[in-house]
Design an enzyme around this catalytic site. Structure first.
Site, PDB file in Angstrom:
ATOM      1  N   HIS A   1       4.804   2.553   6.216  1.00 45.63           N
ATOM      2  CA  HIS A   1       3.443   3.082   6.095  1.00 45.63           C
ATOM      3  C   HIS A   1       3.407   4.585   6.397  1.00 45.63           C
ATOM      4  O   HIS A   1       2.859   5.374   5.630  1.00 45.63           O
ATOM      5  CB  HIS A   1       2.546   2.313   7.076  1.00 45.63           C
ATOM      6  CG  HIS A   1       1.127   2.741   7.102  1.00 45.63           C
ATOM      7  ND1 HIS A   1       0.129   2.054   6.451  1.00 45.63           N
ATOM      8  CD2 HIS A   1       0.515   3.783   7.713  1.00 45.63           C
ATOM      9  CE1 HIS A   1      -1.030   2.663   6.661  1.00 45.63           C
ATOM     10  NE2 HIS A   1      -0.816   3.712   7.428  1.00 45.63           N
ATOM     11  N   GLU A   2       4.030   4.965   7.503  1.00 48.44           N
ATOM     12  CA  GLU A   2       4.014   6.374   7.900  1.00 48.44           C
ATOM     13  C   GLU A   2       4.859   7.241   6.965  1.00 48.44           C
ATOM     14  O   GLU A   2       4.530   8.401   6.724  1.00 48.44           O
ATOM     15  CB  GLU A   2       4.510   6.523   9.344  1.00 48.44           C
ATOM     16  CG  GLU A   2       3.597   5.896  10.383  1.00 48.44           C
ATOM     17  CD  GLU A   2       2.186   6.467  10.347  1.00 48.44           C
ATOM     18  OE1 GLU A   2       2.028   7.665  10.019  1.00 48.44           O
ATOM     19  OE2 GLU A   2       1.248   5.715  10.622  1.00 48.44           O
TER      20      GLU A   2
ATOM     21  N   HIS B   1       2.676   8.441   4.180  1.00 53.36           N
ATOM     22  CA  HIS B   1       1.913   9.644   4.542  1.00 53.36           C
ATOM     23  C   HIS B   1       2.801  10.883   4.487  1.00 53.36           C
ATOM     24  O   HIS B   1       2.428  11.920   3.940  1.00 53.36           O
ATOM     25  CB  HIS B   1       1.370   9.516   5.967  1.00 53.36           C
ATOM     26  CG  HIS B   1       0.334   8.456   6.142  1.00 53.36           C
ATOM     27  ND1 HIS B   1      -0.765   8.348   5.334  1.00 53.36           N
ATOM     28  CD2 HIS B   1       0.227   7.467   7.068  1.00 53.36           C
ATOM     29  CE1 HIS B   1      -1.506   7.326   5.742  1.00 53.36           C
ATOM     30  NE2 HIS B   1      -0.918   6.784   6.788  1.00 53.36           N
TER      31      HIS B   1
END
Length: 385
Positions: free
Chosen positions: A84-85, A88
């Site tokens: 997920h990170e 980003h």
């Protein structure tokens, strides 16, 4: 989402930890990926609370197997947060926004960007990237469930991976800071109103609602006696605390980012004086008298801004030495346009490691020097009224 990749490409073998105790796992385009000590605590809590649930889902499993599957869920949850990170991080880097570091910590993660996105569209896309990655991974694992024998240990591991990614993706879409949904909400309000601060206030209010909702849901599980009530309570209490603290931090950061109405940048700049770079350093100091000094070489190229502290040290030993020896280089990031909005100037000053900045007019001519201390004092005084 809302830290440093400055160790260089050839140092990961030598540098295994950082000053704050994070374990360096690897780097993504020189961005260090760190595992904070609190991640181990959070994972241990997940294993302890999840193991009884595994016993119920797989009645025939031995105690050892149930503990292994509980540990697998904790690891899969950490990998889900990491993916997920990374979503980003990669999108921010593609947009030219530097990322200081990526940290995994107690039941969460954070990609620390080095500067605030300049446009609402940038913030919205960076925020959306993480949940998109999580939901795509959840969908992949969901499809994979049809290819493995049902109700066995392998099936449960794949199901755990699907649930972990779905939970990370859906939870982060909740409309409250510091979650991604809150950043998307802020981007939307910012785009509609043209004011980032208004978007922040709306998303902070959403964060408070999310934190309260988590606690209510956890208590409802305890009262009704659901099988996962203790896992739910532990995760929700920690997560609600994380959301509440993060929302408060975002609000404080926005207050520090604001620019008081009626304050012009020209009110804060010091007059600028141009001197030959070969001028004796003692003469340059005497001529400065509180003004900014641009040192110019004979060919008309600026050698830099006079660093008064360095000049004073040099003057004590060699008063006739060229002032250029005490010059601070003028870099692109230390040049400010006088017509820029005050909020952008304040943001630039916060992000740049320099104590003074050259202010130029629209034609590129020096019009003054802005010192970090002067800006900080002026903003603090205006906000204190």
């Amino acid at each position: 989402m809302t830290a440093t990749g400055e160790h260089g490409r050839h140092q990961p073998r030598r540098v295994l930890t950082t000053a704050d105790g994070g374990l360096l796992l690897f780097r993504v385009q020189d961005v260090p990926v760190l595992l904070a000590p609190s991640w181990w605590i959070g994972s241990l809590v997940v294993v302890v609370l999840y193991q009884p649930l595994v016993d119920r889902l797989l009645p025939g499993a031995t105690g050892g197997v149930s503990w292994v599957l509980a540990a697998a869920f904790a690891v899969l949850l950490g990998l889900s947060v990491l993916a997920h990170e990374l979503g980003h991080c990669v999108v921010a880097l593609r947009m030219g926004i530097p990322v200081r570091r990526l940290r995994l910590f107690l039941l969460g993660g954070l990609s620390e960007v080095a500067r605030t996105p300049r446009k609402p569209g940038q913030e919205g896309l960076i925020a959306a990237a993480g949940p998109i990655v999580s939901i795509l991974l959840a969908a992949f694992c969901g499809l994979l469930l049809f290819a493995v024998p049902p109700e066995g240990a392998v099936w449960l591991v794949v199901a755990e991976c699907a649930v972990a990614n779905l939970a990370v993706g859906v939870f982060n879409l909740l409309p409250g800071l510091p979650l991604d949904g809150g950043r998307m909400l802020r981007a939307g309000v910012w785009a509609l109103t043209g004011r980032r601060s208004g978007g922040t206030r709306a998303a902070v209010a959403g964060g408070g609602i999310v934190a309260a909702g988590l606690l209510v849901w956890a208590l409802a599980g305890v009262v009704s006696g659901t099988e996962d009530r203790w896992l739910r309570l532990g995760v929700c209490v920690v997560t609600a605390w994380f959301v509440a603290v993060g929302a408060a931090s975002e609000l404080a950061a926005e207050a520090g980012r604001g620019w008081p109405e009626g304050l012009a940048v020209t009110e804060l700049t010091r007059p600028v004086l141009q001197l030959p770079a070969e001028s004796p350093v003692s003469d340059a100091l005497a001529a400065a008298a509180g003004r900014g000094v641009v040192l110019v070489r004979a060919d008309g190229v600026a050698a830099g801004l006079l660093d008064e502290a360095a000049a004073q040290r040099l003057a004590e030993t060699s008063p006739q030495a060229p002032a250029e020896l005490a010059a601070e280089p003028i870099r692109a990031e230390t040049v400010l346009l006088a017509s820029e909005p005050g909020e952008e100037i304040a943001e630039r000053v916060r992000e740049t490691a320099a104590w003074q900045f050259l202010v130029v007019d629209d034609e590129g001519r020096p019009s003054g020097v802005l010192r970090r201390a002067d800006l900080r004092s002026a903003l603090s005084a205006r906000r204190g009224r």
